[in-house]
Design a protein around this motif. Structure first.
Motif, PDB file in Angstrom:
ATOM      1  N   VAL A 153      37.848  42.680  47.426  1.00 37.74           N
ATOM      2  CA  VAL A 153      39.269  42.625  47.085  1.00 37.74           C
ATOM      3  C   VAL A 153      39.529  43.673  46.010  1.00 37.74           C
ATOM      4  O   VAL A 153      39.253  43.437  44.828  1.00 37.74           O
ATOM      5  CB  VAL A 153      39.673  41.226  46.571  1.00 37.74           C
ATOM      6  CG1 VAL A 153      41.166  41.192  46.253  1.00 37.74           C
ATOM      7  CG2 VAL A 153      39.317  40.151  47.593  1.00 37.74           C
ATOM      8  N   THR A 155      41.300  45.625  43.225  1.00 39.40           N
ATOM      9  CA  THR A 155      42.397  45.427  42.281  1.00 39.40           C
ATOM     10  C   THR A 155      42.182  46.345  41.083  1.00 39.40           C
ATOM     11  O   THR A 155      41.059  46.763  40.801  1.00 39.40           O
ATOM     12  CB  THR A 155      42.478  43.971  41.777  1.00 39.40           C
ATOM     13  OG1 THR A 155      41.221  43.595  41.210  1.00 39.40           O
ATOM     14  CG2 THR A 155      42.825  43.016  42.908  1.00 39.40           C
ATOM     15  N   ASP A 158      40.954  42.516  36.694  1.00 38.18           N
ATOM     16  CA  ASP A 158      40.679  41.102  36.943  1.00 38.18           C
ATOM     17  C   ASP A 158      41.353  40.290  35.849  1.00 38.18           C
ATOM     18  O   ASP A 158      41.297  40.656  34.668  1.00 38.18           O
ATOM     19  CB  ASP A 158      39.169  40.815  36.897  1.00 38.18           C
ATOM     20  CG  ASP A 158      38.432  41.327  38.116  1.00 38.18           C
ATOM     21  OD1 ASP A 158      39.089  41.735  39.093  1.00 38.18           O
ATOM     22  OD2 ASP A 158      37.181  41.328  38.077  1.00 38.18           O
ATOM     23  N   ARG A 173      43.633  40.621  30.753  1.00 36.64           N
ATOM     24  CA  ARG A 173      43.441  41.473  31.926  1.00 36.64           C
ATOM     25  C   ARG A 173      42.306  42.430  31.598  1.00 36.64           C
ATOM     26  O   ARG A 173      42.400  43.217  30.666  1.00 36.64           O
ATOM     27  CB  ARG A 173      44.720  42.237  32.263  1.00 36.64           C
ATOM     28  CG  ARG A 173      45.806  41.378  32.864  1.00 36.64           C
ATOM     29  CD  ARG A 173      47.012  42.195  33.309  1.00 36.64           C
ATOM     30  NE  ARG A 173      47.715  42.764  32.185  1.00 36.64           N
ATOM     31  CZ  ARG A 173      49.052  42.761  32.053  1.00 36.64           C
ATOM     32  NH1 ARG A 173      49.799  42.204  32.984  1.00 36.64           N
ATOM     33  NH2 ARG A 173      49.614  43.309  31.000  1.00 36.64           N
ATOM     34  N   TRP A 181      34.592  50.243  40.658  1.00 38.14           N
ATOM     35  CA  TRP A 181      35.207  49.062  41.265  1.00 38.14           C
ATOM     36  C   TRP A 181      34.973  47.797  40.461  1.00 38.14           C
ATOM     37  O   TRP A 181      35.465  46.729  40.820  1.00 38.14           O
ATOM     38  CB  TRP A 181      34.671  48.867  42.686  1.00 38.14           C
ATOM     39  CG  TRP A 181      33.190  48.637  42.750  1.00 38.14           C
ATOM     40  CD1 TRP A 181      32.211  49.577  42.702  1.00 38.14           C
ATOM     41  CD2 TRP A 181      32.511  47.377  42.878  1.00 38.14           C
ATOM     42  NE1 TRP A 181      30.970  48.996  42.793  1.00 38.14           N
ATOM     43  CE2 TRP A 181      31.125  47.637  42.909  1.00 38.14           C
ATOM     44  CE3 TRP A 181      32.948  46.057  42.995  1.00 38.14           C
ATOM     45  CZ2 TRP A 181      30.171  46.639  43.032  1.00 38.14           C
ATOM     46  CZ3 TRP A 181      31.989  45.052  43.111  1.00 38.14           C
ATOM     47  CH2 TRP A 181      30.629  45.352  43.131  1.00 38.14           C
ATOM     48  N   GLN A 182      34.214  47.899  39.355  1.00 30.33           N
ATOM     49  CA  GLN A 182      33.954  46.752  38.484  1.00 30.33           C
ATOM     50  C   GLN A 182      34.481  47.035  37.083  1.00 30.33           C
ATOM     51  O   GLN A 182      34.745  48.189  36.718  1.00 30.33           O
ATOM     52  CB  GLN A 182      32.453  46.459  38.401  1.00 30.33           C
ATOM     53  CG  GLN A 182      31.814  46.007  39.696  1.00 30.33           C
ATOM     54  CD  GLN A 182      30.302  45.970  39.581  1.00 30.33           C
ATOM     55  OE1 GLN A 182      29.662  47.011  39.445  1.00 30.33           O
ATOM     56  NE2 GLN A 182      29.732  44.783  39.627  1.00 30.33           N
ATOM     57  N   ASP A 228      37.468  34.041  36.137  1.00 32.26           N
ATOM     58  CA  ASP A 228      37.820  35.379  36.602  1.00 32.26           C
ATOM     59  C   ASP A 228      38.554  35.273  37.932  1.00 32.26           C
ATOM     60  O   ASP A 228      38.060  34.628  38.873  1.00 32.26           O
ATOM     61  CB  ASP A 228      36.573  36.236  36.759  1.00 32.26           C
ATOM     62  CG  ASP A 228      35.909  36.524  35.421  1.00 32.26           C
ATOM     63  OD1 ASP A 228      36.590  36.374  34.391  1.00 32.26           O
ATOM     64  OD2 ASP A 228      34.725  36.901  35.415  1.00 32.26           O
ATOM     65  N   LYS A 230      41.203  37.275  40.917  1.00 28.61           N
ATOM     66  CA  LYS A 230      41.852  38.426  41.536  1.00 28.61           C
ATOM     67  C   LYS A 230      43.266  38.039  41.964  1.00 28.61           C
ATOM     68  O   LYS A 230      43.494  36.913  42.424  1.00 28.61           O
ATOM     69  CB  LYS A 230      41.081  38.880  42.778  1.00 28.61           C
ATOM     70  CG  LYS A 230      39.686  39.414  42.525  1.00 28.61           C
ATOM     71  CD  LYS A 230      39.713  40.855  42.098  1.00 28.61           C
ATOM     72  CE  LYS A 230      38.320  41.466  42.080  1.00 28.61           C
ATOM     73  NZ  LYS A 230      38.334  42.846  41.559  1.00 28.61           N
ATOM     74  N   GLN A 231      44.190  38.969  41.816  1.00 29.37           N
ATOM     75  CA  GLN A 231      45.558  38.754  42.286  1.00 29.37           C
ATOM     76  C   GLN A 231      45.904  39.779  43.351  1.00 29.37           C
ATOM     77  O   GLN A 231      45.755  40.985  43.146  1.00 29.37           O
ATOM     78  CB  GLN A 231      46.556  38.869  41.134  1.00 29.37           C
ATOM     79  CG  GLN A 231      48.002  38.668  41.578  1.00 29.37           C
ATOM     80  CD  GLN A 231      49.002  38.762  40.434  1.00 29.37           C
ATOM     81  OE1 GLN A 231      48.613  38.998  39.280  1.00 29.37           O
ATOM     82  NE2 GLN A 231      50.281  38.604  40.735  1.00 29.37           N
ATOM     83  N   VAL A 232      46.354  39.278  44.498  1.00 27.46           N
ATOM     84  CA  VAL A 232      46.854  40.134  45.574  1.00 27.46           C
ATOM     85  C   VAL A 232      48.239  39.626  45.925  1.00 27.46           C
ATOM     86  O   VAL A 232      48.383  38.533  46.492  1.00 27.46           O
ATOM     87  CB  VAL A 232      45.929  40.096  46.802  1.00 27.46           C
ATOM     88  CG1 VAL A 232      46.502  40.964  47.911  1.00 27.46           C
ATOM     89  CG2 VAL A 232      44.521  40.557  46.434  1.00 27.46           C
ATOM     90  N   ILE A 239      37.111  34.479  41.428  1.00 25.15           N
ATOM     91  CA  ILE A 239      35.865  35.213  41.665  1.00 25.15           C
ATOM     92  C   ILE A 239      34.681  34.409  41.152  1.00 25.15           C
ATOM     93  O   ILE A 239      33.688  34.225  41.843  1.00 25.15           O
ATOM     94  CB  ILE A 239      35.902  36.597  40.983  1.00 25.15           C
ATOM     95  CG1 ILE A 239      37.091  37.414  41.505  1.00 25.15           C
ATOM     96  CG2 ILE A 239      34.596  37.343  41.213  1.00 25.15           C
ATOM     97  CD1 ILE A 239      37.048  37.662  43.000  1.00 25.15           C
TER      98      ILE A 239
END
Length: 288
Positions: A153, A155, A158, A173, A181-182, A228, A230-232, A239
């Motif tokens: 995912v 973003t 996180d 945030r 990506w991390q 932790d 994730k927002q979509v 997570i």
């Protein structure tokens, strides 16, 4: 570190505690205290778990308690527990050698693979291609019978929601490290790059974010956790739940300042008082 210790000591005094810093060599001293607050990365095969277990057995109030350590540091157990509780997560598969050939079909590529004891972005691999996936699966399954695979995912950041006794304490945030990506990119010789962090007042955070975080923490216990997420769009997916979340000066305490440490120490004081009342002990000077 110095700021955190200074503010913790002041908050402890305001809540009737005398606190002392101990280390791994002070195991025999645990029964002399009323409470134990672990501020070190926890692992099961580690002195942090031994200290938590001994303190709980002696009747101390403990954060991180040994049950929370067990539940959070095993990512396979955590994934299964969140799924049973109906907490939203990215598409997830517990992988073993009998179903490793199903990962791509179930989750697609890229996907993320996690060791059961992964922490701080270590032991977490993103597989972009079928070849990378097979290589990572072989490597990780050579060290563990089970691993966690999740759909990737992407973003920009996180969410991290700090939860204490089932109540949101802070909202941050954590932005991804540059061109990574991390939130943490580990380099050679122990070097690491971290993304920026910003902290929001809890009351301004999306209500659905807070509900999701509280539900995830409830699955673990009533301690201090960092959830932790994730927002979509308007969807929030957990997570992981961390049993020993960071509380660093100018980051997690940016909004509340000293009040954050007061809330933690007040919760310790409440638990110690409850324990003493239940056991019929009189009032006295508390050591934590």
């Amino acid at each position: 570190m110095r700021r955190r210790w200074r503010l913790s000591r002041k908050a402890a005094r305001r809540n009737g505690f005398q606190i002392e810093r101990i280390d791994r060599n002070d195991f025999a001293e645990i029964p002399a205290y009323d409470a134990l607050f672990i501020r070190e990365t926890t692992r099961v095969n580690h002195h942090t778990y031994r200290f938590a277990s001994r303190a709980a057995a002696e009747g101390l109030v403990v954060i991180d308690d040994p049950v929370s350590i067990l539940r959070c540091t095993n990512k396979v157990f955590l994934a299964e527990r969140l799924a049973r509780a109906g907490v939203a997560t990215p598409p997830t598969l517990i992988v073993h050698r009998g179903n490793m050939d199903q990962v791509e079909a179930r989750l697609g590529l890229p996907c993320v693979l996690k060791q059961p004891d992964s922490a701080f972005s270590r032991g977490v691999v993103k597989a972009e291609t079928r070849q990378e996936l097979q290589s990572a699966l072989e490597r990780l399954l050579s060290g563990s019978d089970l691993i966690v695979a999740q759909g990737f995912v992407p973003t920009a950041f996180d969410w991290r929601v700090g939860i204490l006794a089932g109540v949101p304490l802070y909202v941050c945030r954590y932005h991804m490290a540059e061109a990574h990506w991390q939130i943490v990119r580990h380099g050679p010789e122990g070097k690491k790059d971290e993304g920026n962090t910003d902290t929001l007042p809890v009351e301004t955070a999306p209500p659905a974010l807070l509900r999701t975080a509280v539900a995830a923490a409830r699955v673990i216990g009533d301690g201090l956790y960092g959830v932790d997420i994730k927002q979509v769009g308007n969807r929030f997916m957990v997570i992981e739940v961390n049993d020993n979340p960071s509380i660093d000066g100018g980051i997690e305490d940016e909004v509340l300042g000293e009040a954050l440490y007061d809330r933690i120490m007040a919760e310790f004081a409440r638990r110690v008082a409850t324990r003493k009342a239940a056991s019929g002990q009189g009032e006295g000077s508390d050591r934590g």
